[in-house]
Design a protein around this motif. Structure first.
Motif, mmCIF file in Angstrom:
data_model
loop_
_atom_site.group_PDB
_atom_site.id
_atom_site.type_symbol
_atom_site.label_atom_id
_atom_site.label_comp_id
_atom_site.label_asym_id
_atom_site.label_seq_id
_atom_site.Cartn_x
_atom_site.Cartn_y
_atom_site.Cartn_z
ATOM 1 N N GLU A 279 -14.254 25.512 42.930
ATOM 2 C CA GLU A 279 -15.142 24.884 41.937
ATOM 3 C C GLU A 279 -16.051 23.829 42.562
ATOM 4 O O GLU A 279 -17.115 23.527 42.039
ATOM 5 C CB GLU A 279 -14.327 24.192 40.833
ATOM 6 N N TYR A 291 -21.529 30.337 45.228
ATOM 7 C CA TYR A 291 -21.640 30.830 43.859
ATOM 8 C C TYR A 291 -20.862 32.138 43.691
ATOM 9 O O TYR A 291 -20.114 32.318 42.723
ATOM 10 C CB TYR A 291 -23.120 31.036 43.505
ATOM 11 N N LYS A 294 -17.201 31.586 43.368
ATOM 12 C CA LYS A 294 -16.853 31.069 42.053
ATOM 13 C C LYS A 294 -16.696 32.243 41.067
ATOM 14 O O LYS A 294 -15.758 32.277 40.270
ATOM 15 C CB LYS A 294 -17.955 30.114 41.588
#
Ligand SMILES: [Zn+2]
Length: 328
Positions: A279, A291, A294
């Motif tokens: 995160e 990204y 994630k």
């Protein structure tokens, strides 16, 4: 044979052996029938372990990367008498993440930690000089000379590291003003997954890192034996969102090396990658792969979500920490 480090009861036989992957030392676990504390022999702290970044948690301290307070710290702000203010000493303050919050609540903050790098991070973040790279023994002598006393002394995830817990608690008690408070936390040895996944894959709750293991009863007995009054021990809950890494390990075994490698690619630095949660990757890296990771983690959680339902009845009181508070 070994003497209980809390109450002195002589215990004949050990119940478990463990070989540390860090120092290849074999440790034997003893269980006290009188006070319920468990401990590992040889019961001897190895100070070098804290500076050498053997444990991944400390890398985060050094980089000033620990971004939020833990559940154990939250328990303090939830349960502590709200009217109490004054001088607070945090033993084992690390990068000062708890002290920062205590400062916001109006405490005059002091801290000590073995680790010089963490102390520098804490001083900068708090904007105070009252954080010292000292052991409790050294600080105890320093405070005695200066006639310093404290309204509150906290020690989160510190007591389980001690090889002489009663001596540690004696010094804490003497540094408190009359009716001063203690508060803190230790790992709950009866938490969910302690005997399955933690035992097999995680080494954080073992020697030479942790020497003492507490149940809620063992912790209460220890603090009362040390002379504290109105001792309260609160078993924190296991959080549903913390289930994912454990269920993942139960199903797929250990994927940590793959995960660190992927994070390392995203951050461009594997050392730092070990300490940063997925995160938080975007805070230290602008890359598209941060990204992507994630999304990957979210997908894992979505797939495992139905399985978390089986654990819901077991979450209450089986969390990672036991929170405590008491009065001198
Ligand atoms: Zn005992």
């Amino acid at each position: 044979m070994s003497d209980c480090p809390v109450c002195g009861t002589v215990v004949e036989a050990h119940t478990e052996t463990y070989v540390s992957p860090y120092n290849k030392q074999e440790y034997k676990k003893y269980e006290c029938p009188t006070c319920d504390v468990h401990w590992w022999e040889p019961l001897k702290i190895i100070p070098e372990f804290y500076e050498d970044e053997v444990f991944e948690g400390y890398i985060g301290f050094h980089e000033g990367m620990r971004l939020r307070i833990g559940k154990n710290h939250e328990a303090f702000f939830k349960n502590f008498p709200g009217n109490l203010k004054g001088r607070l000493l945090d033993v084992g303050c690390g990068d000062g993440v708890f002290l920062k919050e205590a400062q916001r609540h109006g405490f005059e903050v002091w801290g000590i930690d073995f680790d010089k790098k963490s102390v520098e991070v804490a001083k900068r973040s708090l904007g105070v000089e009252t954080v010292y790279a000292m052991s409790l023994e050294e600080f105890y002598r320093f405070a005695k000379e200066k006639g310093l006393k404290f309204d509150v002394i906290t020690f989160f995830e510190v007591l389980e590291h001690q090889d002489s817990p009663m001596e540690f608690l004696r010094m804490v008690k003497e540094l408190l003003k009359d009716s001063g408070y203690i508060a803190g936390s230790v790992p709950n040895r009866e938490r969910l997954f302690a005997k399955t996944v933690d035992w097999k894959y995680f080494h954080w709750d073992y020697p030479p890192h942790h020497f003492l293991r507490f149940s809620d009863m063992a912790l209460k007995n220890t603090l009362e034996k040390a002379g504290f009054n109105n001792v309260e021990v609160i078993k924190t809950d296991f959080l549903r969102r913390e289930l994912y890494p454990y269920i993942e390990k139960k199903l797929f075994g250990n994927l940590d090396r793959l995960k660190v490698w992927l994070k390392g690619k995203a951050v461009g630095n594997e050392h730092l990658a070990r300490a940063v949660a997925v995160e938080d990757l975007e805070r230290v890296s602008n890359s598209k792969s941060a990204y992507a990771l994630k999304i990957l983690k979210k997908t894992r959680n979505l797939l495992l979500f139905p399985l978390t339902i089986f654990y819901l009845p077991k979450l209450k009181g089986n969390g990672i920490n036991l929170y405590f508070q008491g009065v001198r």
